[in-house]
Design a protein around this motif. Sequence first.
Motif, PDB file in Angstrom:
ATOM      1  N   GLN A  81     -47.502 -23.008 -17.606  1.00 35.98           N
ATOM      2  CA  GLN A  81     -46.434 -23.500 -16.738  1.00 35.98           C
ATOM      3  C   GLN A  81     -45.899 -24.836 -17.266  1.00 35.98           C
ATOM      4  O   GLN A  81     -44.687 -25.037 -17.334  1.00 35.98           O
ATOM      5  N   ALA A  82     -46.780 -25.731 -17.644  1.00 40.17           N
ATOM      6  CA  ALA A  82     -46.354 -27.028 -18.169  1.00 40.17           C
ATOM      7  C   ALA A  82     -45.560 -26.851 -19.462  1.00 40.17           C
ATOM      8  O   ALA A  82     -44.538 -27.520 -19.660  1.00 40.17           O
ATOM      9  N   LEU A  83     -45.997 -25.944 -20.323  1.00 40.18           N
ATOM     10  CA  LEU A  83     -45.262 -25.677 -21.562  1.00 40.18           C
ATOM     11  C   LEU A  83     -43.884 -25.088 -21.284  1.00 40.18           C
ATOM     12  O   LEU A  83     -42.897 -25.471 -21.924  1.00 40.18           O
ATOM     13  N   GLU A  84     -43.812 -24.178 -20.332  1.00 33.32           N
ATOM     14  CA  GLU A  84     -42.531 -23.571 -19.982  1.00 33.32           C
ATOM     15  C   GLU A  84     -41.589 -24.603 -19.374  1.00 33.32           C
ATOM     16  O   GLU A  84     -40.397 -24.642 -19.692  1.00 33.32           O
ATOM     17  N   LEU A  85     -42.107 -25.459 -18.519  1.00 36.63           N
ATOM     18  CA  LEU A  85     -41.265 -26.507 -17.930  1.00 36.63           C
ATOM     19  C   LEU A  85     -40.771 -27.475 -19.000  1.00 36.63           C
ATOM     20  O   LEU A  85     -39.610 -27.888 -18.982  1.00 36.63           O
ATOM     21  N   ALA A  86     -41.620 -27.811 -19.951  1.00 38.32           N
ATOM     22  CA  ALA A  86     -41.205 -28.692 -21.046  1.00 38.32           C
ATOM     23  C   ALA A  86     -40.135 -28.008 -21.896  1.00 38.32           C
ATOM     24  O   ALA A  86     -39.164 -28.650 -22.319  1.00 38.32           O
ATOM     25  N   ARG A  87     -40.287 -26.714 -22.131  1.00 38.84           N
ATOM     26  CA  ARG A  87     -39.297 -25.967 -22.905  1.00 38.84           C
ATOM     27  C   ARG A  87     -37.949 -25.946 -22.178  1.00 38.84           C
ATOM     28  O   ARG A  87     -36.897 -26.187 -22.783  1.00 38.84           O
ATOM     29  N   LEU A  88     -37.978 -25.697 -20.880  1.00 34.03           N
ATOM     30  CA  LEU A  88     -36.747 -25.678 -20.093  1.00 34.03           C
ATOM     31  C   LEU A  88     -36.092 -27.056 -20.063  1.00 34.03           C
ATOM     32  O   LEU A  88     -34.862 -27.172 -20.163  1.00 34.03           O
ATOM     33  N   GLU A  89     -36.904 -28.084 -19.929  1.00 36.73           N
ATOM     34  CA  GLU A  89     -36.380 -29.445 -19.925  1.00 36.73           C
ATOM     35  C   GLU A  89     -35.664 -29.739 -21.250  1.00 36.73           C
ATOM     36  O   GLU A  89     -34.574 -30.322 -21.267  1.00 36.73           O
ATOM     37  N   GLN A  90     -36.243 -29.325 -22.359  1.00 33.98           N
ATOM     38  CA  GLN A  90     -35.620 -29.532 -23.665  1.00 33.98           C
ATOM     39  C   GLN A  90     -34.317 -28.741 -23.782  1.00 33.98           C
ATOM     40  O   GLN A  90     -33.326 -29.251 -24.298  1.00 33.98           O
ATOM     41  N   LEU A  91     -34.313 -27.521 -23.293  1.00 34.62           N
ATOM     42  CA  LEU A  91     -33.098 -26.708 -23.330  1.00 34.62           C
ATOM     43  C   LEU A  91     -31.971 -27.366 -22.539  1.00 34.62           C
ATOM     44  O   LEU A  91     -30.817 -27.382 -22.984  1.00 34.62           O
ATOM     45  N   VAL A  92     -32.304 -27.903 -21.376  1.00 29.99           N
ATOM     46  CA  VAL A  92     -31.290 -28.564 -20.553  1.00 29.99           C
ATOM     47  C   VAL A  92     -30.737 -29.779 -21.289  1.00 29.99           C
ATOM     48  O   VAL A  92     -29.525 -30.024 -21.284  1.00 29.99           O
ATOM     49  N   ARG A  93     -31.613 -30.537 -21.956  1.00 30.36           N
ATOM     50  CA  ARG A  93     -31.158 -31.712 -22.705  1.00 30.36           C
ATOM     51  C   ARG A  93     -30.232 -31.327 -23.852  1.00 30.36           C
ATOM     52  O   ARG A  93     -29.402 -32.122 -24.276  1.00 30.36           O
TER      53      ARG A  93
ATOM     54  N   ALA B 172     -35.695 -33.073 -12.535  1.00 27.54           N
ATOM     55  CA  ALA B 172     -36.486 -32.197 -11.661  1.00 27.54           C
ATOM     56  C   ALA B 172     -37.531 -31.422 -12.469  1.00 27.54           C
ATOM     57  O   ALA B 172     -38.673 -31.270 -12.020  1.00 27.54           O
ATOM     58  N   LEU B 173     -37.144 -30.942 -13.642  1.00 24.85           N
ATOM     59  CA  LEU B 173     -38.096 -30.238 -14.498  1.00 24.85           C
ATOM     60  C   LEU B 173     -39.197 -31.166 -14.975  1.00 24.85           C
ATOM     61  O   LEU B 173     -40.375 -30.790 -15.014  1.00 24.85           O
ATOM     62  N   ALA B 174     -38.843 -32.407 -15.310  1.00 25.82           N
ATOM     63  CA  ALA B 174     -39.853 -33.384 -15.748  1.00 25.82           C
ATOM     64  C   ALA B 174     -40.831 -33.675 -14.605  1.00 25.82           C
ATOM     65  O   ALA B 174     -42.036 -33.774 -14.833  1.00 25.82           O
ATOM     66  N   ALA B 175     -40.310 -33.805 -13.389  1.00 26.98           N
ATOM     67  CA  ALA B 175     -41.179 -34.063 -12.237  1.00 26.98           C
ATOM     68  C   ALA B 175     -42.097 -32.873 -11.966  1.00 26.98           C
ATOM     69  O   ALA B 175     -43.279 -33.050 -11.681  1.00 26.98           O
ATOM     70  N   ALA B 176     -41.553 -31.669 -12.090  1.00 28.32           N
ATOM     71  CA  ALA B 176     -42.373 -30.471 -11.886  1.00 28.32           C
ATOM     72  C   ALA B 176     -43.457 -30.375 -12.956  1.00 28.32           C
ATOM     73  O   ALA B 176     -44.595 -30.011 -12.662  1.00 28.32           O
ATOM     74  N   ARG B 177     -43.089 -30.723 -14.184  1.00 31.27           N
ATOM     75  CA  ARG B 177     -44.077 -30.685 -15.279  1.00 31.27           C
ATOM     76  C   ARG B 177     -45.160 -31.709 -15.048  1.00 31.27           C
ATOM     77  O   ARG B 177     -46.346 -31.450 -15.277  1.00 31.27           O
ATOM     78  N   ALA B 178     -44.779 -32.894 -14.576  1.00 31.45           N
ATOM     79  CA  ALA B 178     -45.775 -33.945 -14.312  1.00 31.45           C
ATOM     80  C   ALA B 178     -46.718 -33.533 -13.178  1.00 31.45           C
ATOM     81  O   ALA B 178     -47.902 -33.896 -13.186  1.00 31.45           O
ATOM     82  N   ALA B 179     -46.195 -32.759 -12.241  1.00 33.28           N
ATOM     83  CA  ALA B 179     -47.016 -32.331 -11.109  1.00 33.28           C
ATOM     84  C   ALA B 179     -47.872 -31.115 -11.439  1.00 33.28           C
ATOM     85  O   ALA B 179     -48.833 -30.816 -10.725  1.00 33.28           O
ATOM     86  N   ALA B 180     -47.535 -30.427 -12.529  1.00 30.33           N
ATOM     87  CA  ALA B 180     -48.263 -29.190 -12.881  1.00 30.33           C
ATOM     88  C   ALA B 180     -49.641 -29.498 -13.423  1.00 30.33           C
ATOM     89  O   ALA B 180     -49.965 -30.496 -13.941  1.00 30.33           O
TER      90      ALA B 180
END
Length: 69
Positions: A12-24, A61-69
């Motif tokens: 989950q953390a890897l997927e959130l990091a991947r999504l965060e990078q895609l958004v950037r 929001a993705l960064a916060a979700a990743r930090a909480a994961a």
Amino acid sequence: MLPIDAPAADDQALELARLEQLVREVPLPSPELPGWQSLTAGEYAAAVRELAALLDTVSAALAAARAAA
């Protein structure tokens, strides 16, 4: 956390990091693209600012979700 839950949390953390990078990496639209050509320079600038702000919000929001994961 149970040992069996750890891989799922890591995934989950890897997927959130991947999504965060895609958004950037989302490119902002060019004024030459169809649909954007009808905007005035001011309207285009305002639309790009709104889109950039929205992408920043999603990234945060993705960064916060990743930090909480």
